[in-house]
Motif scaffolding. Structure first.
Motif, PDB file in Angstrom:
ATOM      1  N   GLN B 205       0.869  -1.166   0.000  1.00 16.08           N
ATOM      2  CA  GLN B 205       0.000   0.000   0.000  1.00 16.08           C
ATOM      3  C   GLN B 205       0.914   1.226   0.000  1.00 16.08           C
ATOM      4  N   THR B 206       0.705   2.117  -0.928  1.00 15.36           N
ATOM      5  CA  THR B 206       1.484   3.343  -0.965  1.00 15.36           C
ATOM      6  C   THR B 206       0.744   4.396  -0.149  1.00 15.36           C
ATOM      7  N   LEU B 207       1.380   4.853   0.908  1.00 15.94           N
ATOM      8  CA  LEU B 207       0.751   5.842   1.780  1.00 15.94           C
ATOM      9  C   LEU B 207       1.357   7.208   1.492  1.00 15.94           C
ATOM     10  N   ASN B 208       0.511   8.188   1.326  1.00 15.26           N
ATOM     11  CA  ASN B 208       1.017   9.507   0.969  1.00 15.26           C
ATOM     12  C   ASN B 208       1.253  10.344   2.224  1.00 15.26           C
ATOM     13  N   LEU B 227     -12.290   5.756  14.435  1.00 17.82           N
ATOM     14  CA  LEU B 227     -12.120   5.882  12.982  1.00 17.82           C
ATOM     15  C   LEU B 227     -12.697   4.665  12.262  1.00 17.82           C
ATOM     16  N   THR B 229     -15.261   2.129  11.982  1.00 16.20           N
ATOM     17  CA  THR B 229     -16.588   1.893  12.551  1.00 16.20           C
ATOM     18  C   THR B 229     -17.106   0.497  12.241  1.00 16.20           C
ATOM     19  N   PRO B 361      -5.146  -3.357   2.020  1.00 15.18           N
ATOM     20  CA  PRO B 361      -5.519  -2.082   1.377  1.00 15.18           C
ATOM     21  C   PRO B 361      -7.027  -1.881   1.257  1.00 15.18           C
ATOM     22  N   ALA B 362      -7.792  -2.985   1.220  1.00 11.59           N
ATOM     23  CA  ALA B 362      -9.249  -2.865   1.115  1.00 11.59           C
ATOM     24  C   ALA B 362      -9.920  -3.375   2.393  1.00 11.59           C
ATOM     25  N   VAL B 365     -11.375  -2.928   8.404  1.00 13.17           N
ATOM     26  CA  VAL B 365     -10.930  -2.220   9.600  1.00 13.17           C
ATOM     27  C   VAL B 365      -9.535  -1.624   9.433  1.00 13.17           C
ATOM     28  N   MET B 367      -8.647   0.018   6.008  1.00 15.78           N
ATOM     29  CA  MET B 367      -8.489   0.866   4.829  1.00 15.78           C
ATOM     30  C   MET B 367      -8.323   2.343   5.216  1.00 15.78           C
ATOM     31  N   GLU B 368      -9.007   2.742   6.291  1.00 13.82           N
ATOM     32  CA  GLU B 368      -8.910   4.145   6.719  1.00 13.82           C
ATOM     33  C   GLU B 368      -7.485   4.530   7.103  1.00 13.82           C
ATOM     34  N   GLY B 370      -4.873   3.721   5.731  1.00  7.05           N
ATOM     35  CA  GLY B 370      -4.102   4.052   4.536  1.00  7.05           C
ATOM     36  C   GLY B 370      -4.265   5.497   4.140  1.00  7.05           C
ATOM     37  N   ALA B 371      -5.356   6.103   4.572  1.00  4.37           N
ATOM     38  CA  ALA B 371      -5.665   7.464   4.153  1.00  4.37           C
ATOM     39  C   ALA B 371      -5.425   8.500   5.242  1.00  4.37           C
ATOM     40  N   PHE B 375      -4.283  12.567   5.499  1.00  2.96           N
ATOM     41  CA  PHE B 375      -5.112  13.685   5.973  1.00  2.96           C
ATOM     42  C   PHE B 375      -4.290  14.575   6.901  1.00  2.96           C
ATOM     43  N   ARG B 378      -1.518  16.443   4.834  1.00  2.75           N
ATOM     44  CA  ARG B 378      -2.098  17.567   4.092  1.00  2.75           C
ATOM     45  C   ARG B 378      -2.537  18.668   5.049  1.00  2.75           C
TER      46      ARG B 378
END
Ligand code: FES
Ligand SMILES: [Fe+2]
Lengths: 156, 422
Positions: B205-208, B227, B229, B361-362, B365, B367-368, B370-371, B375, B378
Motif C-alpha cells: 500500500q502506498t501511503l502519501n 475511525l 466503525t 488495502p481494502a 478495519v 483501509m482508513e 491508509g488514508a 489527511f 495535508r
C-alpha cells in the motif's frame, strides 16, 4: 435459456463497469450467482500460488455486505472509477458455462479532480447462464501491479 | 532542540518557524518532524542504520538454501539469503564496483549473485568472489596485483531470528533481540508465531504521508474504535472491551490486545452520539466474523509493533506482518504479507481467506489507516511550527489497562528521540 455468446459476454462486461463507475453499487452483487467467487488479487500472488485476496468473497451476500460497509461504515474520500475495458477473449464456451479474459484499466478520480491510473489487469471470468441473463460464477480480478495507492475502497 | 538542523529558507520569511522541541517533551509533537528533509536523512543514519533491529522478512520466505528476498532498511536496499550452510545472511544490495543493485527482482532462488553491469560475482553471504577480467585480457589491463577482493563488498548486516521473523542490523551496539523486544512483547510475538507459517499473499500500500504517521497510527489505540466503525458495530473493538496495552521499556515496541466480552452491553458510544454507532448495520454473511480461538486464550485481537517499522497483526484469524518503509519524507510503502500455518485445516484456510477482508488495502478495519496519515500530512502543510497534542491518558509511556490512552504513541516518541538525539 439462451446460449452464452460473445455478444452477451460483452453486454454483461459493459453493464458491470457501468454499474461501478456510475456509483450504482447496490446493483453490483446482482452480476454474480449466489455461490460466486469474487477475488481481487495480483499477478505476483497468482504466480506464487498465494490464495489470499485484497478482496475475497465466496458468496453473493459477502458482496452485498461490502457495499453496505462502504456505504455505512468505512471512511474514505469521495472518489469514483472509470473502467476502460479491452476486448474479451473467450477461452471456453460450453453454451451454459463459459470462461473469458478481459483486460481492464481503472482511473481513479478524486473529489478534487485528481485523476490517476489506479489499477490495470485482467478479469478472469467464469459465466453461468441464468435464465435470460448470464452471471459471474467466478470473477478473478488479477491486478498487474501489487501496489495500491492509499486504499481500495470501491471494488474493481 | 539539540540537533543541527537548519531551517531551510533562511531569513526570508516570517512564516519560517524555529525547530524547537523541549527535551523530554512527549505530549506535544512538532509538525516539522514529518516534513523536514534533514530529519529524513538523519533517520536513515541514526535509526535504520543505527542500533535497531529492522524487520527483513519471514524465515518462511527464505526457506531453502539458495532462497533469497530483496528488501530495504530505510532507504538501503538489502538482500536476505539462505546460504547452503542453512544460515540466513543479509547484506546491502549494492555492488562493490560501481554501486549497481546486485539483485534486481523481489526474490527467488540463486546459487550466487552476479552484478549485471560488469559481472562481479558474490556468494550468498555477500562476499565478493570474482571480478570479471581480473587478470586482464591477453596480458593487458586487469586489476592491479594489490587489489584484494576480500577488502571489497557490500555492507553486511547482523541477523537475529525470533519466532520465524528475520531481523537485520548494521550496528554492533544493538542489544540482543530478546532484550530489544522486551519480555512482554517477545512473549506476545511467540504467542502468534507459535508454529511454521506459510505465506498466503503479499501486497504493498502506498501511503502519501511520512512513515512516522503510519507507525503512530498503528500504536494509537485511541483511534481504533472511533475511525474504524466496522468493528465497533459488531462489538469487537469497543473501548469498553476487556483488553489493554503493553509498551516495552524503550517505548518503541507495543502490543494492544482485546478479549471478546459478550456480557458487557455498553452504551458509551450511543450515549455520546458518536459516529461509530450503526444500530441497523447487519451483515448478511456473518461467517466473516466467525472467530476460531486458535491460540486458546480468548484473545481475538492483538496488534503489535517493533521499532522502527514492524507490525504483527492478529485480527481474529487474519494474520499478517506489515513492514513500514520510508520512500521520501512524504511517502511510505506499507508491505503486507498475510500468512497462515502449515497445519491449517481446510476450514481454517477458508476462515483466513474470508477474514482477510478485514485487513489490507481494502480491509474493513484498516483501509482508513491508509488514508488518515495523508489527511494529517495535508492538514499540517503550513503548520511546521505548530504541534500535535498527544495527552490522552496523561504523560505515561507504559502499560495501561485501557486503550483510551496515547501512551504507546508517546512511547514511540520517547524511543525516537533517544535514537535521533532530537
Ligand atoms: S557495478 Fe557491479 S560489476 Fe560493475
Ligand atoms: Fe487503524
Amino acid at each position: 435459456m439462451g446460449a452464452i455468446t460473445l455478444d452477451r459476454i460483452m453486454a454483461v462486461q459493459a453493464a458491470y463497469i457501468r454499474c461501478i463507475d456510475s456509483d450504482a453499487l447496490e446493483a453490483w452483487p446482482d452480476f454474480f450467482v449466489e455461490d460466486c467467487l469474487y477475488k481481487v488479487t495480483t499477478a505476483e500472488n497468482e504466480r506464487n500460488g498465494f490464495e489470499a485476496g485484497i478482496i475475497y468473497a465466496d458468496s453473493r451476500n459477502m458482496l452485498s455486505d461490502r457495499v453496505l460497509a462502504l456505504r455505512k461504515a468505512n471512511v474514505y474520500e469521495k472518489q469514483s472509477y472509470r473502467h476502460i475495458l479491452g476486448l474479451p477473449s473467450i477461452l471456453k464456451n460450453g453454451g451454459d458455462e463459459a470462461e473469458s479474459e478481459t483486460p481492464f484499466l481503472v482511473l481513479r478520480i478524486m473529489h478534487d479532480g485528481q485523476t490517476d491510473i489506479f489499477a490495470s489487469g485482467v478479469y478472469v471470468d467464469t459465466y453461468r447462464a441464468h435464465g435470460t441473463d448470464i452471471k459471474f460464477a467466478r470473477r478473478l480480478v488479477v491486478c498487474d501491479s501489487s501496489r495500491f495507492d492509499t486504499l481500495m475502497a470501491l471494488p474493481l | 532542540m539539540n540537533v543541527n538542523v537548519s531551517n531551510s529558507g533562511g531569513g526570508l520569511s516570517n512564516a519560517a518557524q524555529p525547530m524547537e522541541w523541549p527535551e523530554g517533551e512527549l505530549t506535544r509533537i512538532p509538525f516539522w518532524i514529518y516534513q523536514n528533509p534533514e530529519i529524513y536523512a538523519l533517520e536513515q543514519q541514526r535509526i535504520y542504520e543505527g542500533p535497531v533491529w529492522n524487520f527483513l522478512c519471514l524465515e518462511a520466505e527464505v526457506k531453502k538454501p539458495g532462497d533469497y528476498r530483496t528488501t530495504f532498511i530505510g532507504s538501503m536496499p538489502v538482500i536476505v539469503a539462505r546460504d547452503f550452510d542453512d544460515e540466513i545472511y543479509a547484506f546491502e544490495n549494492r555492488c562493490a564496483h560501481r554501486g549497481a543493485l546486485i539483485a534486481l527482482d523481489g526474490g527467488g532462488h540463486a546459487r550466487d549473485f552476479t552484478c549485471v553491469y560488469h559481472a562481479w560475482n558474490y556468494d550468498l553471504k555477500g562476499n565478493l568472489k570474482a571480478v570479471a577480467f581480473e587478470d586482464g585480457v591477453a596480458g593487458k589491463g586487469g586489476m592491479p596485483k594489490t587489489f584484494c577482493r576480500s577488502d571489497h563488498g557490500p555492507r553486511k548486516l547482523r541477523i537475529a531470528l525470533f519466532s520465524g521473523l528475520v531481523f537485520g542490523s548494521l550496528s554492533d551496539d544493538v542489544p540482543p533481540i530478546e532484550e530489544y523486544l522486551g519480555e512482554e512483547i517477545a512473549a506476545k510475538i511467540a504467542r502468534v508465531l507459535c508454529k511454521p507459517v506459510v505465506v498466503t499473499g503479499r501486497s504493498t500500500q502506498t501511503l502519501n504521508n511520512n512513515w512516522k504517521l503510519y507507525f503512530e497510527n498503528v500504536k494509537d489505540t485511541y483511534h481504533a474504535s472511533l475511525l474504524h466503525t466496522f468493528f465497533t458495530t459488531f462489538r469487537i473493538n469497543r473501548l469498553s472491551q476487556k483488553g489493554g496495552m503493553v509498551v516495552d521499556p524503550s517505548g518503541g515496541n507495543h502490543a494492544s490486545f482485546s478479549f471478546i466480552d459478550k456480557s458487557s452491553q455498553e452504551h458509551d458510544y450511543s450515549a455520546l452520539g458518536l459516529r461509530s454507532e450503526n444500530e441497523d448495520f447487519k451483515l448478511k454473511d456473518t461467517s466473516l466474523l466467525a472467530n476460531i480461538d486458535e491460540f486458546g486464550d480468548g484473545c481475538h485481537m492483538q496488534i503489535l509493533t517493533v521499532f522502527p517499522g514492524f507490525v504483527l497483526q492478529q485480527i481474529q484469524n487474519t494474520l499478517a506482518v506489515r513492514q513500514i518503509l520510508p520512500k521520501g519524507q512524504y511517502q511510505t510503502a506499507l508491505n503486507w504479507t498475510t500468512f497462515g500455518f502449515e497445519d491449517d485445516t481446510p476450514e481454517m484456510k477458508r476462515a483466513r481467506l474470508r477474514q482477510n477482508n478485514l485487513a489490507g488495502p481494502a480491509g474493513y478495519v484498516s483501509m482508513e489507516d491508509g488514508a488518515v496519515g495523508g489527511f494529517v500530512q495535508r492538514g499540517v502543510a503550513s503548520a511546521g511550527g505548530e504541534r500535535a497534542v498527544v495527552e490522552m491518558g496523561g504523560t505515561s509511556t507504559r502499560n495501561e489497562g485501557t486503550r483510551a490512552t496515547e501512551a504507546s504513541v508517546r512511547g514511540f516518541w520517547k524511543c525516537y528521540r533517544t535514537h535521533m538525539g532530537v
